[in-house]
Scaffold this motif. Structure first.
Motif, PDB file in Angstrom:
ATOM      1  N   THR A 127      10.503   3.637   4.867  1.00  0.00           N
ATOM      2  CA  THR A 127      10.005   2.409   5.479  1.00  0.00           C
ATOM      3  C   THR A 127      10.767   1.164   5.024  1.00  0.00           C
ATOM      4  O   THR A 127      10.624   0.106   5.646  1.00  0.00           O
ATOM      5  CB  THR A 127       8.518   2.220   5.137  1.00  0.00           C
ATOM      6  OG1 THR A 127       8.323   2.302   3.732  1.00  0.00           O
ATOM      7  CG2 THR A 127       7.684   3.303   5.813  1.00  0.00           C
ATOM      8  N   TYR A 128      11.526   1.263   3.990  1.00  0.00           N
ATOM      9  CA  TYR A 128      12.300   0.118   3.503  1.00  0.00           C
ATOM     10  C   TYR A 128      13.714   0.101   4.072  1.00  0.00           C
ATOM     11  O   TYR A 128      14.516  -0.760   3.712  1.00  0.00           O
ATOM     12  CB  TYR A 128      12.391   0.159   1.971  1.00  0.00           C
ATOM     13  CG  TYR A 128      11.166  -0.347   1.264  1.00  0.00           C
ATOM     14  CD1 TYR A 128      11.194  -1.494   0.498  1.00  0.00           C
ATOM     15  CD2 TYR A 128       9.951   0.338   1.363  1.00  0.00           C
ATOM     16  CE1 TYR A 128      10.058  -1.952  -0.158  1.00  0.00           C
ATOM     17  CE2 TYR A 128       8.813  -0.101   0.720  1.00  0.00           C
ATOM     18  CZ  TYR A 128       8.861  -1.263  -0.022  1.00  0.00           C
ATOM     19  OH  TYR A 128       7.751  -1.723  -0.673  1.00  0.00           O
ATOM     20  N   LEU A 129      14.008   1.037   4.998  1.00  0.00           N
ATOM     21  CA  LEU A 129      15.388   1.195   5.478  1.00  0.00           C
ATOM     22  C   LEU A 129      15.467   1.055   6.983  1.00  0.00           C
ATOM     23  O   LEU A 129      14.507   1.314   7.702  1.00  0.00           O
ATOM     24  CB  LEU A 129      15.922   2.584   5.081  1.00  0.00           C
ATOM     25  CG  LEU A 129      15.901   2.939   3.600  1.00  0.00           C
ATOM     26  CD1 LEU A 129      16.353   4.395   3.405  1.00  0.00           C
ATOM     27  CD2 LEU A 129      16.785   2.003   2.777  1.00  0.00           C
TER      28      LEU A 129
ATOM     29  N   TRP B 256      10.512  10.089   2.383  1.00  0.00           N
ATOM     30  CA  TRP B 256      11.519   9.712   1.395  1.00  0.00           C
ATOM     31  C   TRP B 256      12.871  10.304   1.769  1.00  0.00           C
ATOM     32  O   TRP B 256      12.958  11.307   2.479  1.00  0.00           O
ATOM     33  CB  TRP B 256      11.118  10.228   0.001  1.00  0.00           C
ATOM     34  CG  TRP B 256       9.883   9.575  -0.532  1.00  0.00           C
ATOM     35  CD1 TRP B 256       8.601   9.899  -0.229  1.00  0.00           C
ATOM     36  CD2 TRP B 256       9.825   8.487  -1.444  1.00  0.00           C
ATOM     37  NE1 TRP B 256       7.729   9.086  -0.901  1.00  0.00           N
ATOM     38  CE2 TRP B 256       8.450   8.199  -1.656  1.00  0.00           C
ATOM     39  CE3 TRP B 256      10.789   7.731  -2.113  1.00  0.00           C
ATOM     40  CZ2 TRP B 256       8.026   7.188  -2.504  1.00  0.00           C
ATOM     41  CZ3 TRP B 256      10.357   6.725  -2.965  1.00  0.00           C
ATOM     42  CH2 TRP B 256       8.994   6.451  -3.150  1.00  0.00           C
ATOM     43  N   LEU B 257      13.928   9.647   1.315  1.00  0.00           N
ATOM     44  CA  LEU B 257      15.306  10.123   1.458  1.00  0.00           C
ATOM     45  C   LEU B 257      15.994   9.998   0.107  1.00  0.00           C
ATOM     46  O   LEU B 257      15.537   9.267  -0.770  1.00  0.00           O
ATOM     47  CB  LEU B 257      16.067   9.306   2.506  1.00  0.00           C
ATOM     48  CG  LEU B 257      15.604   9.430   3.968  1.00  0.00           C
ATOM     49  CD1 LEU B 257      16.341   8.412   4.831  1.00  0.00           C
ATOM     50  CD2 LEU B 257      15.837  10.840   4.507  1.00  0.00           C
TER      51      LEU B 257
ATOM     52  N   LEU C  67       0.837  -1.209   0.000  1.00  0.00           N
ATOM     53  CA  LEU C  67       0.000   0.000   0.000  1.00  0.00           C
ATOM     54  C   LEU C  67       0.869   1.256   0.000  1.00  0.00           C
ATOM     55  O   LEU C  67       0.584   2.214  -0.742  1.00  0.00           O
ATOM     56  CB  LEU C  67      -0.914  -0.012   1.223  1.00  0.00           C
ATOM     57  CG  LEU C  67      -1.760   1.248   1.439  1.00  0.00           C
ATOM     58  CD1 LEU C  67      -2.711   1.452   0.266  1.00  0.00           C
ATOM     59  CD2 LEU C  67      -2.530   1.165   2.753  1.00  0.00           C
ATOM     60  N   GLN C  68       1.908   1.274   0.813  1.00  0.00           N
ATOM     61  CA  GLN C  68       2.802   2.434   0.837  1.00  0.00           C
ATOM     62  C   GLN C  68       3.450   2.659  -0.526  1.00  0.00           C
ATOM     63  O   GLN C  68       3.599   3.805  -0.975  1.00  0.00           O
ATOM     64  CB  GLN C  68       3.879   2.237   1.907  1.00  0.00           C
ATOM     65  CG  GLN C  68       3.368   2.396   3.331  1.00  0.00           C
ATOM     66  CD  GLN C  68       4.473   2.219   4.346  1.00  0.00           C
ATOM     67  OE1 GLN C  68       5.322   1.335   4.218  1.00  0.00           O
ATOM     68  NE2 GLN C  68       4.465   3.060   5.367  1.00  0.00           N
ATOM     69  N   LYS C  69       3.800   1.574  -1.168  1.00  0.00           N
ATOM     70  CA  LYS C  69       4.413   1.694  -2.490  1.00  0.00           C
ATOM     71  C   LYS C  69       3.416   2.263  -3.504  1.00  0.00           C
ATOM     72  O   LYS C  69       3.759   3.125  -4.319  1.00  0.00           O
ATOM     73  CB  LYS C  69       4.912   0.314  -2.935  1.00  0.00           C
ATOM     74  CG  LYS C  69       5.711   0.322  -4.224  1.00  0.00           C
ATOM     75  CD  LYS C  69       6.254  -1.064  -4.499  1.00  0.00           C
ATOM     76  CE  LYS C  69       7.061  -1.093  -5.794  1.00  0.00           C
ATOM     77  NZ  LYS C  69       7.597  -2.441  -6.081  1.00  0.00           N
ATOM     78  N   GLU C  70       2.172   1.780  -3.435  1.00  0.00           N
ATOM     79  CA  GLU C  70       1.139   2.284  -4.349  1.00  0.00           C
ATOM     80  C   GLU C  70       0.838   3.756  -4.072  1.00  0.00           C
ATOM     81  O   GLU C  70       0.644   4.539  -5.013  1.00  0.00           O
ATOM     82  CB  GLU C  70      -0.137   1.446  -4.200  1.00  0.00           C
ATOM     83  CG  GLU C  70      -0.018   0.025  -4.699  1.00  0.00           C
ATOM     84  CD  GLU C  70       0.196  -0.052  -6.197  1.00  0.00           C
ATOM     85  OE1 GLU C  70      -0.274   0.864  -6.904  1.00  0.00           O
ATOM     86  OE2 GLU C  70       0.838  -1.006  -6.658  1.00  0.00           O
ATOM     87  N   LEU C  71       0.788   4.127  -2.810  1.00  0.00           N
ATOM     88  CA  LEU C  71       0.505   5.522  -2.475  1.00  0.00           C
ATOM     89  C   LEU C  71       1.619   6.441  -2.951  1.00  0.00           C
ATOM     90  O   LEU C  71       1.381   7.610  -3.280  1.00  0.00           O
ATOM     91  CB  LEU C  71       0.307   5.680  -0.961  1.00  0.00           C
ATOM     92  CG  LEU C  71      -0.937   5.022  -0.363  1.00  0.00           C
ATOM     93  CD1 LEU C  71      -1.014   5.287   1.128  1.00  0.00           C
ATOM     94  CD2 LEU C  71      -2.199   5.525  -1.053  1.00  0.00           C
ATOM     95  N   GLY C  72       2.847   5.933  -2.970  1.00  0.00           N
ATOM     96  CA  GLY C  72       3.956   6.744  -3.459  1.00  0.00           C
ATOM     97  C   GLY C  72       3.856   7.048  -4.942  1.00  0.00           C
ATOM     98  O   GLY C  72       4.468   8.009  -5.428  1.00  0.00           O
TER      99      GLY C  72
END
Length: 381
Positions: free
Chosen positions: A375-377, A360-361, A274-279
């Motif tokens: 969130t992936y880090l 994001w970074l 979901l986070q990926k889709e929202l991005g």
């Protein structure tokens, strides 16, 4: 109505006799047959197992179904041997409301499209939750309930029977003791100088009667002892079966943990997706910022190198201070040329730039550079 008065009177008399016997045992006025230490330990272990199994069972029920009204409804359906109707979870209901709202607001709008995505994810989370509840009820709750309603009731019934036989055995012992005492008193010969011959004959007759009473009491005692020993062995075997119950519950506990782990894992994956889709969806905040930048007096925002619509990754420079190392937790595929693809467990350098979304970074690995989701880090230093 067939009412047996003699049977009722006999039962009432037995109840009263045992009540008196219990009272005398508590006051130390009657002997009590004690079980061996191993047997007492088995009973204590069984009581402990029943106590904690009940607590775990009830708390697991509260975990799987927090709504008390729903639990009562499921209980009634179960007792009536009827299939309970399928019930949607709260997450599924929330997802349905979000999707309905998105249709009203317009799926093409940023808010509507986001509601649609989140609603779909909530429905999937609800389906995963329902599967977890179903699996846990079968693999964990059912064995616990079977023990409480099946094995434990059998153990309790046999223990009550053993206790009744113990009371009968102690009563037989008391009768034998009393009969022997009276027999010994009656066996004492009378003094011929002070006692009439008629009294001597009566004393001898009473002694013979008490001898017969002692023999009868001893016979009843042997029978009571045999029945007590047989019931004690049956009860002992049932109590020793508690070890098998622990093994069975241990297996069920592992299955419950596996079901719970799968539930949380699938929920986590759905949320990452979901986070990926929202991005990838249009960002209403970024659009508002771009609209504001086009108004007079906001020329500095137009020239900013980190504006979402004009961000050029190759022009972004790492700051002199503020860079950090990060470990990648999950694989990530870049959605466009401004993002950086990631592989799980690799180390990258990350930093932020003014005006950038906090989710994001900027990440760098070798000669590659691009935006990466926080969130992936796992930030290391």
């Amino acid at each position: 109505m067939d009412f047996n008065v003699k049977k009722f009177a006999s039962g009432a008399g037995l109840f009263f006799t045992r009540a008196v016997q219990y009272t005398e045992e508590k006051l130390g006025q009657a002997e009590r047959t004690e079980l061996d230490a191993h047997f007492e330990n088995l009973m204590s272990r069984a009581d402990c197992t029943k106590h904690w199994t009940e607590k775990i069972y009830k708390q697991t029920e509260y975990l799987l179904q927090p709504n008390p009204s729903a639990r009562i409804e499921e209980f009634l359906y179960e007792k009536l041997d009827m299939k309970a109707p399928s019930r949607v979870t709260n997450a599924e209901l929330l997802g349905q409301y979000m999707e309905d709202a998105a249709k009203e607001f317009g799926p093409a709008t940023p808010y509507g499209s986001t509601l649609m995505q989140v609603g779909d994810c909530e429905r999937r989370l609800g389906a995963v939750e329902r599967e977890f509840i179903h699996t846990s009820a079968i693999s964990f709750l059912t064995p616990l309930r079977n023990f409480l309603e099946g094995d434990w009731r059998t153990i309790s019934r046999e223990r009550r029977l053993l206790e009744n036989l113990r009371l009968d055995l102690d009563a037989c012992k008391a009768r034998v003791k009393k009969a022997k005492a009276v027999e010994a008193k009656a066996a004492v010969g009378p003094d011929f100088q002070e006692t009439r011959p008629r009294n001597y004959v009566l004393s001898a007759s009473a002694s013979a009667l008490w001898t017969e009473e002692v023999e009868k009491a001893e016979q009843d005692l042997r029978l009571a002892q045999t029945e007590f020993d047989r019931q004690a062995e049956v009860t002992r075997l049932l109590l020793e079966g508690i070890s098998s119950t622990h093994v069975n519950h241990l297996r069920c506990l592992h299955e419950f943990v596996e079901a719970q782990a799968a539930y949380y894992k699938q929920g986590h994956l759905h949320m990452l997706e979901l986070q990926k889709e929202l991005g990838r969806l249009p960002n209403a905040f970024a659009l508002n910022s771009s609209h504001s930048a086009a108004t007079p007096g906001a020329s500095e925002a137009i020239d900013s190198p980190v504006e979402t619509e004009t961000l050029k990754i190759e022009e972004v420079q790492a700051p002199a201070t503020g860079t950090r190392k990060a470990k990648v937790l999950y694989d990530y595929d870049a959605a466009d040329s401004s993002e950086l693809s990631l592989l799980a467990d690799e180390l990258i350098t990350v930093y932020t730039v003014p005006g950038m979304d906090s989710d994001w970074l900027i990440g760098e690995k070798g000669n590659q550079k691009g935006k990466v989701p926080v969130t992936y880090l796992e930030l290391l230093s």
